[in-house]
Motif scaffolding. Structure first.
Motif, mmCIF file in Angstrom:
data_model
loop_
_atom_site.group_PDB
_atom_site.id
_atom_site.type_symbol
_atom_site.label_atom_id
_atom_site.label_comp_id
_atom_site.label_asym_id
_atom_site.label_seq_id
_atom_site.Cartn_x
_atom_site.Cartn_y
_atom_site.Cartn_z
ATOM 1 N N PRO A 59 17.264 -18.806 4.570
ATOM 2 C CA PRO A 59 16.937 -17.524 3.931
ATOM 3 C C PRO A 59 15.902 -17.664 2.819
ATOM 4 O O PRO A 59 15.001 -16.822 2.696
ATOM 5 C CB PRO A 59 18.293 -17.056 3.384
ATOM 6 N N GLU A 60 15.995 -18.734 2.018
ATOM 7 C CA GLU A 60 15.022 -18.948 0.949
ATOM 8 C C GLU A 60 13.641 -19.258 1.520
ATOM 9 O O GLU A 60 12.610 -18.821 0.987
ATOM 10 C CB GLU A 60 15.475 -20.094 0.033
ATOM 11 N N LEU A 61 13.592 -20.005 2.628
ATOM 12 C CA LEU A 61 12.313 -20.290 3.283
ATOM 13 C C LEU A 61 11.678 -19.005 3.802
ATOM 14 O O LEU A 61 10.465 -18.804 3.680
ATOM 15 C CB LEU A 61 12.526 -21.279 4.434
ATOM 16 N N TYR A 134 15.808 -10.384 6.509
ATOM 17 C CA TYR A 134 14.773 -9.515 7.095
ATOM 18 C C TYR A 134 14.731 -8.174 6.368
ATOM 19 O O TYR A 134 13.655 -7.668 6.016
ATOM 20 C CB TYR A 134 15.084 -9.326 8.581
ATOM 21 N N TYR A 135 15.887 -7.585 6.102
ATOM 22 C CA TYR A 135 15.939 -6.310 5.391
ATOM 23 C C TYR A 135 15.408 -6.443 3.969
ATOM 24 O O TYR A 135 14.715 -5.552 3.463
ATOM 25 C CB TYR A 135 17.384 -5.782 5.353
ATOM 26 N N ARG A 136 15.718 -7.548 3.313
ATOM 27 C CA ARG A 136 15.247 -7.760 1.938
ATOM 28 C C ARG A 136 13.743 -7.967 1.885
ATOM 29 O O ARG A 136 13.057 -7.410 1.029
ATOM 30 C CB ARG A 136 15.958 -8.971 1.332
ATOM 31 N N LEU A 137 13.234 -8.780 2.798
ATOM 32 C CA LEU A 137 11.817 -9.133 2.760
ATOM 33 C C LEU A 137 10.909 -7.949 3.071
ATOM 34 O O LEU A 137 9.863 -7.774 2.434
ATOM 35 C CB LEU A 137 11.540 -10.273 3.743
ATOM 36 N N PHE A 138 11.312 -7.124 4.012
ATOM 37 C CA PHE A 138 10.457 -6.020 4.439
ATOM 38 C C PHE A 138 10.842 -4.674 3.831
ATOM 39 O O PHE A 138 10.346 -3.628 4.253
ATOM 40 C CB PHE A 138 10.452 -5.930 5.970
ATOM 41 N N GLY A 139 11.708 -4.707 2.829
ATOM 42 C CA GLY A 139 11.996 -3.504 2.067
ATOM 43 C C GLY A 139 12.923 -2.504 2.728
ATOM 44 O O GLY A 139 12.925 -1.321 2.357
ATOM 45 N N TYR A 140 13.736 -2.956 3.694
ATOM 46 C CA TYR A 140 14.699 -2.052 4.332
ATOM 47 C C TYR A 140 16.003 -2.051 3.520
ATOM 48 O O TYR A 140 17.076 -2.420 4.014
ATOM 49 C CB TYR A 140 14.968 -2.478 5.770
ATOM 50 N N ALA A 141 15.881 -1.596 2.270
ATOM 51 C CA ALA A 141 17.029 -1.647 1.364
ATOM 52 C C ALA A 141 18.156 -0.730 1.822
ATOM 53 O O ALA A 141 19.331 -1.034 1.623
ATOM 54 C CB ALA A 141 16.585 -1.271 -0.045
ATOM 55 N N GLN A 142 17.801 0.407 2.441
ATOM 56 C CA GLN A 142 18.828 1.338 2.904
ATOM 57 C C GLN A 142 19.705 0.703 3.986
ATOM 58 O O GLN A 142 20.928 0.848 3.979
ATOM 59 C CB GLN A 142 18.179 2.618 3.437
ATOM 60 N N LYS A 143 19.059 0.005 4.914
ATOM 61 C CA LYS A 143 19.819 -0.651 5.980
ATOM 62 C C LYS A 143 20.685 -1.767 5.408
ATOM 63 O O LYS A 143 21.842 -1.942 5.814
ATOM 64 C CB LYS A 143 18.870 -1.203 7.046
ATOM 65 N N LEU A 214 13.597 -27.212 2.271
ATOM 66 C CA LEU A 214 14.936 -26.820 2.712
ATOM 67 C C LEU A 214 15.994 -27.760 2.143
ATOM 68 O O LEU A 214 17.061 -27.316 1.714
ATOM 69 C CB LEU A 214 15.000 -26.824 4.241
ATOM 70 N N THR A 215 15.685 -29.044 2.116
ATOM 71 C CA THR A 215 16.622 -30.021 1.566
ATOM 72 C C THR A 215 16.866 -29.774 0.084
ATOM 73 O O THR A 215 18.001 -29.844 -0.401
ATOM 74 C CB THR A 215 16.097 -31.455 1.775
ATOM 75 N N SER A 216 15.786 -29.468 -0.645
ATOM 76 C CA SER A 216 15.922 -29.221 -2.080
ATOM 77 C C SER A 216 16.743 -27.968 -2.356
ATOM 78 O O SER A 216 17.520 -27.914 -3.317
ATOM 79 C CB SER A 216 14.539 -29.096 -2.732
ATOM 80 N N ILE A 217 16.604 -26.951 -1.499
ATOM 81 C CA ILE A 217 17.374 -25.717 -1.656
ATOM 82 C C ILE A 217 18.859 -25.990 -1.455
ATOM 83 O O ILE A 217 19.717 -25.563 -2.240
ATOM 84 C CB ILE A 217 16.895 -24.635 -0.664
#
Length: 472
Positions: A59-61, A134-143, A214-217
């Motif tokens: 998710p962080e990547l 996906y919802y967070r990154l593309f601004g689908y906050a309602q979903k 990813l390892t550091s996360i």
């Protein structure tokens, strides 16, 4: 959708999920024996630990990606989903095969069926994290808000139903699996058209060069867990599930204090990087004001949280006011780390955050190992206070090195005097409960005088907006 609305939807989702979680607390404590509730809490602690590994930091990547086109971004989502499913399936298979051997090494008594349900839930949750990202990154906050609230509502209702039917801990675990699976299927179905990106056009996106990130996360998450969750393992190993149940309840009511600070944190984290570049003086003022607001919440919750705990939970969980007030001190120290640390994130790709978290984890685990067997639960909380103080000093020192700030620490003195006084009364003079309310009243009056200009500005702005609304 504006940034403010998105933050509002995300905040609503968080409030709903946390709210339903706290709603279940007095219900589960009444349907489950104290040892069973302790077992459930240990399973929750295990889930938090394992989820850091199963997610692989993907998710962080996904949030960090800088691809220019939508299709390229979705190609990374496609590959992250494939990798998550494959790794989760491997994790699930190994865990099921070696369930009994793994349980034998755990400090708590866990049923095989409950452990396997936990692993199954983790598998579904790791896949669910992809559409949520996906919802967070593309601004689908309602979903994001809709599915989060739906998840919380369905799981709460199903959990209560299964508890009433007498399924105890297993019933709680079943509700988690069923609800996570339902929401996972719905969200994946919702984004399936966006995931249709062919490999002929976009090859595999996750490169070897991203393995270090990813390892550091994952490593950083494990370090943070050592300072915020590992004490549960030491408590249940040294005592039993019943003691862990009492500690967990106190910790949950202390977390309410952090929860009340969440709207400020959401606003501040979205604003701080832009503000420090535009107006450092204003940034410094906002930082202290935000922290004072968080400390005010700590002062209020140090009075209200013990009352709430003793009012809504069974009598066997009462009498832990000292644990609760000390855990609120831990939350207050963490607020300082959240607010004061900016330079560590702005420079050197945030590597110093991982370094500080590593040494904090090392210190914390050492203190827990040495203190808990000799001095009990209070020493575990003391270890958390020392650990969080060490982390604060390190992060602040490094942050000041990279991004020097002139912060008005004197403005925080009244808040800490009030919190310290209430803590002292709770620990040493518990019979003087009225004195705590007097301290709180004097503090609130003093805080209102300290920020009288800001309060007047807010009132004038509210009156002006109300006047315009009437004209419309």
């Amino acid at each position: 959708m504006s940034n403010l609305k998105q933050i509002g939807y995300f905040a609503l989702a968080i409030f709903a999920v946390k709210g339903f979680g706290f709603l279940l607390l007095p219900i589960t404590t009444r349907f489950l024996e104290k040892s069973e509730f302790g077992e459930l809490n240990f399973l929750v602690t295990m889930s938090a630990l394992c989820s850091l590994v199963v997610s692989l930091g993907l998710p962080e990547l996904l949030l960090k990606q800088q691809y220019p086109s939508f299709r390229e971004k979705m190609a990374l989502f496609r590959d992250s989903l494939v990798l998550t499913i494959c790794f989760s399936a491997l994790f699930l298979g190994c865990s099921f095969i070696f369930s009994e051997q793994i349980i034998a090494t755990l400090p708590a008594k866990i049923k095989v069926i409950d452990f396997r349900l936990l692993i199954l839930n983790l598998t579904f949750a790791s896949v669910l994290a992809i559409p949520y990202t996906y919802y967070r990154l593309f601004g689908y906050a309602q979903k994001y808000c809709f599915y989060s609230i739906a998840h919380a509502v369905i799981q709460t209702c199903l959990t209560i139903t299964l508890l009433v039917l007498g399924f105890n801990v297993t019933g709680v675990m079943v509700s988690g699996v069923v609800c996570t699976f339902i929401i996972m299927c719905l969200t994946l179905s919702d984004m399936r058209s966006a995931l249709k990106v062919s490999y002929s056009r976009f090859s595999w996106r996750i490169k070897k060069s991203q393995t270090a990130f990813l390892t550091s996360i994952v490593a950083s998450g494990l370090f943070v867990y050592a300072g915020n969750g590992a004490e549960n393992w030491f408590i249940v190993a040294e005592f039993d599930e019943s003691v862990l149940a009492s500690y967990y309840v106190a910790a949950q009511f202390a977390i309410i204090t952090s929860f009340t600070f969440e709207p400020i944190r959401l606003w501040w984290f979205a604003k701080r990087f832009c503000l420090i570049k535009q107006d450092k003086t204003q940034y410094q003022n906002y930082a202290i004001t935000s922290l004072n607001a968080g400390l005010a919440m700590c002062v209020l919750m140090s009075l209200l949280a013990p009352i709430a705990l003793n009012s809504v939970l069974p009598a066997e969980y009462h009498g832990k006011d000292s644990w609760l007030i000390l855990l609120i001190i831990v939350v207050a120290i963490r607020h300082h780390s959240d607010i004061f640390n900016i330079g560590c994130y702005m420079h050197k790709n945030g590597v110093f955050v991982s370094i500080v978290n590593f040494f904090t984890a090392l210190l914390g685990l050492s203190l827990l190992y040495l203190l808990v067997p000799k001095h009990g639960v209070e020493s575990a909380i003391l270890a958390l206070i020392i650990m969080q103080s060490f982390k604060l000093v390190c992060l602040y020192s490094v942050s000041q090195h990279f991004e020097p700030l002139k912060l008005n620490f004197a403005a925080l003195v009244p808040s800490w005097l009030a919190l310290g006084s209430i803590t002292l009364i709770t620990l040493q003079f518990s019979e003087l409960s009225l004195a705590k309310w007097i301290v709180c009243f004097i503090y609130i009056v003093g805080l209102a005088y300290q920020y009288r200009a800001l309060i007047k500005q807010v009132i004038k702005s509210f009156i002006k907006e109300h006047h315009h609304a009437q004209l419309l």
